[in-house]
Design a protein around this motif. Sequence first.
Motif, PDB file in Angstrom:
ATOM      1  N   GLU A 136       0.833  -1.210   0.000  1.00 15.76           N
ATOM      2  CA  GLU A 136       0.000   0.000   0.000  1.00 15.76           C
ATOM      3  C   GLU A 136       0.863   1.255   0.000  1.00 15.76           C
ATOM      4  O   GLU A 136       0.560   2.234  -0.710  1.00 15.76           O
ATOM      5  N   ARG A 137       1.937   1.260   0.776  1.00 11.96           N
ATOM      6  CA  ARG A 137       2.814   2.432   0.802  1.00 11.96           C
ATOM      7  C   ARG A 137       3.559   2.590  -0.521  1.00 11.96           C
ATOM      8  O   ARG A 137       3.758   3.699  -1.002  1.00 11.96           O
ATOM      9  N   ARG A 193      -7.183  10.668   5.232  1.00 13.32           N
ATOM     10  CA  ARG A 193      -7.429  11.335   6.512  1.00 13.32           C
ATOM     11  C   ARG A 193      -8.459  10.564   7.342  1.00 13.32           C
ATOM     12  O   ARG A 193      -8.300  10.403   8.558  1.00 13.32           O
ATOM     13  N   SER A 194      -9.523  10.121   6.693  1.00 16.41           N
ATOM     14  CA  SER A 194     -10.585   9.410   7.417  1.00 16.41           C
ATOM     15  C   SER A 194     -10.075   8.107   8.027  1.00 16.41           C
ATOM     16  O   SER A 194     -10.378   7.782   9.175  1.00 16.41           O
ATOM     17  N   ALA A 195      -9.286   7.361   7.255  1.00 13.83           N
ATOM     18  CA  ALA A 195      -8.740   6.104   7.760  1.00 13.83           C
ATOM     19  C   ALA A 195      -7.760   6.348   8.900  1.00 13.83           C
ATOM     20  O   ALA A 195      -7.744   5.618   9.900  1.00 13.83           O
ATOM     21  N   ALA A 196      -6.931   7.393   8.759  1.00  8.77           N
ATOM     22  CA  ALA A 196      -5.936   7.680   9.793  1.00  8.77           C
ATOM     23  C   ALA A 196      -6.589   8.172  11.073  1.00  8.77           C
ATOM     24  O   ALA A 196      -6.119   7.879  12.179  1.00  8.77           O
ATOM     25  N   ALA A 197      -7.680   8.908  10.953  1.00 10.65           N
ATOM     26  CA  ALA A 197      -8.348   9.450  12.137  1.00 10.65           C
ATOM     27  C   ALA A 197      -8.912   8.355  13.026  1.00 10.65           C
ATOM     28  O   ALA A 197      -9.152   8.581  14.220  1.00 10.65           O
ATOM     29  N   GLN A 198      -9.132   7.165  12.484  1.00 11.27           N
ATOM     30  CA  GLN A 198      -9.670   6.060  13.281  1.00 11.27           C
ATOM     31  C   GLN A 198      -8.620   5.421  14.182  1.00 11.27           C
ATOM     32  O   GLN A 198      -8.974   4.774  15.166  1.00 11.27           O
ATOM     33  N   LEU A 218      -0.616  13.448  10.809  1.00 12.91           N
ATOM     34  CA  LEU A 218      -1.979  13.794  10.408  1.00 12.91           C
ATOM     35  C   LEU A 218      -2.130  15.296  10.226  1.00 12.91           C
ATOM     36  O   LEU A 218      -2.745  15.760   9.259  1.00 12.91           O
ATOM     37  N   THR A 219      -1.541  16.058  11.127  1.00 12.14           N
ATOM     38  CA  THR A 219      -1.619  17.519  10.980  1.00 12.14           C
ATOM     39  C   THR A 219      -0.803  18.010   9.792  1.00 12.14           C
ATOM     40  O   THR A 219      -1.183  18.982   9.137  1.00 12.14           O
ATOM     41  N   ASP A 220       0.311  17.327   9.502  1.00 16.65           N
ATOM     42  CA  ASP A 220       1.095  17.708   8.324  1.00 16.65           C
ATOM     43  C   ASP A 220       0.301  17.490   7.049  1.00 16.65           C
ATOM     44  O   ASP A 220       0.394  18.289   6.104  1.00 16.65           O
ATOM     45  N   LEU A 276       0.706   6.729   6.089  1.00 16.69           N
ATOM     46  CA  LEU A 276       0.412   5.299   6.017  1.00 16.69           C
ATOM     47  C   LEU A 276       1.361   4.496   6.913  1.00 16.69           C
ATOM     48  O   LEU A 276       0.939   3.548   7.584  1.00 16.69           O
ATOM     49  N   GLN A 277       2.629   4.863   6.921  1.00 22.59           N
ATOM     50  CA  GLN A 277       3.585   4.143   7.752  1.00 22.59           C
ATOM     51  C   GLN A 277       3.233   4.267   9.227  1.00 22.59           C
ATOM     52  O   GLN A 277       3.334   3.292   9.984  1.00 22.59           O
ATOM     53  N   ARG A 278       2.817   5.447   9.641  1.00 22.77           N
ATOM     54  CA  ARG A 278       2.425   5.659  11.038  1.00 22.77           C
ATOM     55  C   ARG A 278       1.182   4.840  11.374  1.00 22.77           C
ATOM     56  O   ARG A 278       1.121   4.180  12.410  1.00 22.77           O
ATOM     57  N   CYS A 279       0.186   4.848  10.495  1.00 23.57           N
ATOM     58  CA  CYS A 279      -1.034   4.071  10.726  1.00 23.57           C
ATOM     59  C   CYS A 279      -0.737   2.576  10.785  1.00 23.57           C
ATOM     60  O   CYS A 279      -1.265   1.850  11.632  1.00 23.57           O
ATOM     61  N   HIS A 280       0.112   2.113   9.877  1.00 24.30           N
ATOM     62  CA  HIS A 280       0.438   0.686   9.847  1.00 24.30           C
ATOM     63  C   HIS A 280       1.222   0.265  11.090  1.00 24.30           C
ATOM     64  O   HIS A 280       1.039  -0.847  11.601  1.00 24.30           O
TER      65      HIS A 280
END
Length: 320
Positions: A99-100, A119-124, A133-135, A156-160
């Motif tokens: 994905e990345r 953004r929506s996926a990361a906010a979860q 996210l703010t960046d 994506l890396q942070r979320c994963h």
Amino acid sequence: MIEQETQPEAVPGPRNAPEGLPVPPATSVPRAVWQVRVRTKLDDLYQQLAVLATHDLEQAAALRAQLSGVEAVLGRSGVIEWLRGGKLEYAWQTIHWVERAMVGLRSADELTGLLPAYRSAAAQVLPADDKVLTDLDTVAGGVSADLLRARVQALLQRCHAVSDEFHESARRLRNRMLGLSVFALVAEVLVVLVQWRSNDVRLLEAPTDAGGVAAWRLLFFVLIAGALGAFLSALPSMITSRSGGLPYKLPFQQGLLKLAIGPLVAVVGIMLVIGGLVETSVSSTAALLGLAIVFGAGQQAVTAFADRRAADLLGPAAKS
């Protein structure tokens, strides 16, 4: 409990793959929930790569080949593999890596259009003030395509990473609860065997109406009554608990832990009563078994730590 797979009709690979891009072989739908989720995600990524191949056919083919390695893990798992979770980790970490990498195949316009979804996926899974996210929120039309890709990949890396840590924590909790349950069950069997082989030491003093009952049989019935009390007290939480879509069956492991700990708590509690540490008396077998049920229900105080940890993990939406 290990999930077993059936062999229903095959699911074909994407039909719109361009010429030169290998099409994944047809695979069967697995039965395990985590494998179904992986299979669905693979199909989605295959479809996306078929479209992105028009941008870079060679890179898209390499990513598709990387995904094909996940196909091999969607099969039967042994007990050791079920405990370690290596196949699960390999599948999702490979999917996350692809994905990345796919971000590099997308144009700036495509990434801009996908920003709300990112953004929506990361906010979860991330706090609202997380820097990645703010960046991403500061991205404007004047940002270069390379910077936009870098920020999306960082998000994506942070979320994963959060997702991987979440699943590792859930698996560790599952294994610890299972280990405690097995230890408690083994201890109960050993207690009964020791009482059966020892005639001069009685762990539980028989009431007046059970003077002729063998000590090990009385102990066995007390353990059963304790398990009954544990079951009755755990029933509400077992019904209302949720798995959060995880493959680790945490509610089942919580229930098993309660059923395993309850009998031991019942025996210890009755020993304290008979020893005079609690101001009550046991004059009949019915009173003895009733007391065992009450103490068995008291396992909630012992297993509350597992309930709190599971609730902390499953409180937010499951991260995948």
